[in-house]
Design an enzyme around this catalytic site. Structure first.
Site, PDB file in Angstrom:
ATOM      1  N   SER A  25      21.440  15.267  49.889  1.00  0.00           N
ATOM      2  CA  SER A  25      21.301  16.585  49.275  1.00  0.00           C
ATOM      3  C   SER A  25      21.245  16.533  47.755  1.00  0.00           C
ATOM      4  CB  SER A  25      22.459  17.487  49.712  1.00  0.00           C
ATOM      5  OG  SER A  25      23.704  16.901  49.394  1.00  0.00           O
ATOM      6  N   GLY A  62      22.690  16.151  53.984  1.00  0.00           N
ATOM      7  CA  GLY A  62      23.563  15.728  55.070  1.00  0.00           C
ATOM      8  C   GLY A  62      23.332  14.323  55.561  1.00  0.00           C
ATOM      9  N   ASN A  93      27.622  10.991  51.947  1.00  0.00           N
ATOM     10  CA  ASN A  93      28.000  11.619  53.221  1.00  0.00           C
ATOM     11  C   ASN A  93      28.796  10.668  54.113  1.00  0.00           C
ATOM     12  OD1 ASN A  93      26.881  14.339  52.970  1.00  0.00           O
ATOM     13  ND2 ASN A  93      24.912  13.308  52.886  1.00  0.00           N
ATOM     14  N   ASP A 174      30.504  25.161  45.957  1.00  0.00           N
ATOM     15  CA  ASP A 174      31.124  24.229  46.891  1.00  0.00           C
ATOM     16  C   ASP A 174      31.904  23.112  46.193  1.00  0.00           C
ATOM     17  OD1 ASP A 174      29.132  22.501  45.945  1.00  0.00           O
ATOM     18  OD2 ASP A 174      27.979  22.522  47.795  1.00  0.00           O
ATOM     19  N   HIS A 177      28.021  19.947  44.735  1.00  0.00           N
ATOM     20  CA  HIS A 177      26.627  19.815  44.317  1.00  0.00           C
ATOM     21  C   HIS A 177      26.429  20.375  42.909  1.00  0.00           C
ATOM     22  CE1 HIS A 177      26.357  19.707  48.748  1.00  0.00           C
ATOM     23  NE2 HIS A 177      25.406  18.817  48.511  1.00  0.00           N
TER      24      HIS A 177
END
Length: 204
Positions: A25, A62, A93, A174, A177
């Protein structure tokens, strides 16, 4: 988010290099409009520096290293030309899920082995383990990127989120990011390493 397809017949060249950002991502520009994502801003920064590069987005939100490994060959075919440089940005991840470090290392090793077999230059972008995973996991995870770079003889950018991680003003809600300002910092910091990697690639 995955946008790797280029027009058939596209020819990369030393004057107009093709760069593929192969990652998760963070490469894909998660949560941002396309013009604010990593690949678009890196392409803009390179062109401002006098390098007529095209930067293709090979990021899938992801993705673990295993998932990226599974789509590597398909993604390369979809580019329509052999890239002059692949920025490998993976492992975050795996770390966030607490997957075994040896598993992430094996999959990244396979990716680098495939790219080396195709004689495609690589810039390996490292990640760092979150502190909540414990010191043993952190040491093992952080060490895998230097080990892989040494084993494959590829340049390494130590930490993709250098200058951004942990700074709420540069992150999306979040907390993981980068926002548009954060992407600017990521691009500005990695740009010298990208330019150096392009300069050291063999001529076509």
């Amino acid at each position: 988010m995955f946008c790797a397809v280029a027009p058939a017949g596209l020819a990369a060249s030393p004057e107009a290099p093709l760069i593929w950002a192969f990652g998760d991502s963070l490469s894909a520009g998660y949560g941002l409009p396309p013009e604010a994502g990593f690949t678009t801003k890196l392409e803009t920064a390179l062109r401002r520096a006098g390098i007529a590069a095209t930067v293709r987005n090979g990021g899938v939100a992801g993705d673990t290293a295993a998932q990226a490994r599974a789509r590597l060959r398909w993604g390369l075919r979809g580019l329509g030309a052999t890239p002059d440089l692949v920025i490998v940005e993976l492992g975050a991840n795996d770390m966030l899920r607490g997957l075994p470090v040896a598993q992430a290392q094996a999959n990244l090793d396979a990716i680098l082995t495939e790219l080396r077999a195709r004689r495609i230059p690589v810039l390996l972008a490292g990640m760092r383990a979150a502190p909540n995973l414990g010191p043993d996991y952190g040491r093992a995870f952080d060490a895998l990127y230097p080990a892989l770079a040494k084993a494959h003889g590829v340049p390494r950018y130590p930490f993709f989120l250098e200058g951004v991680a942990g700074n709420r003003a540069l992150l999306q809600a979040d907390g993981m990011h980068p926002n548009a300002r954060g992407v600017d910092i990521v691009v500005g910091r990695i740009l010298p390493s990208v330019r150096s990697a392009l300069a050291r690639r063999p001529s076509h």
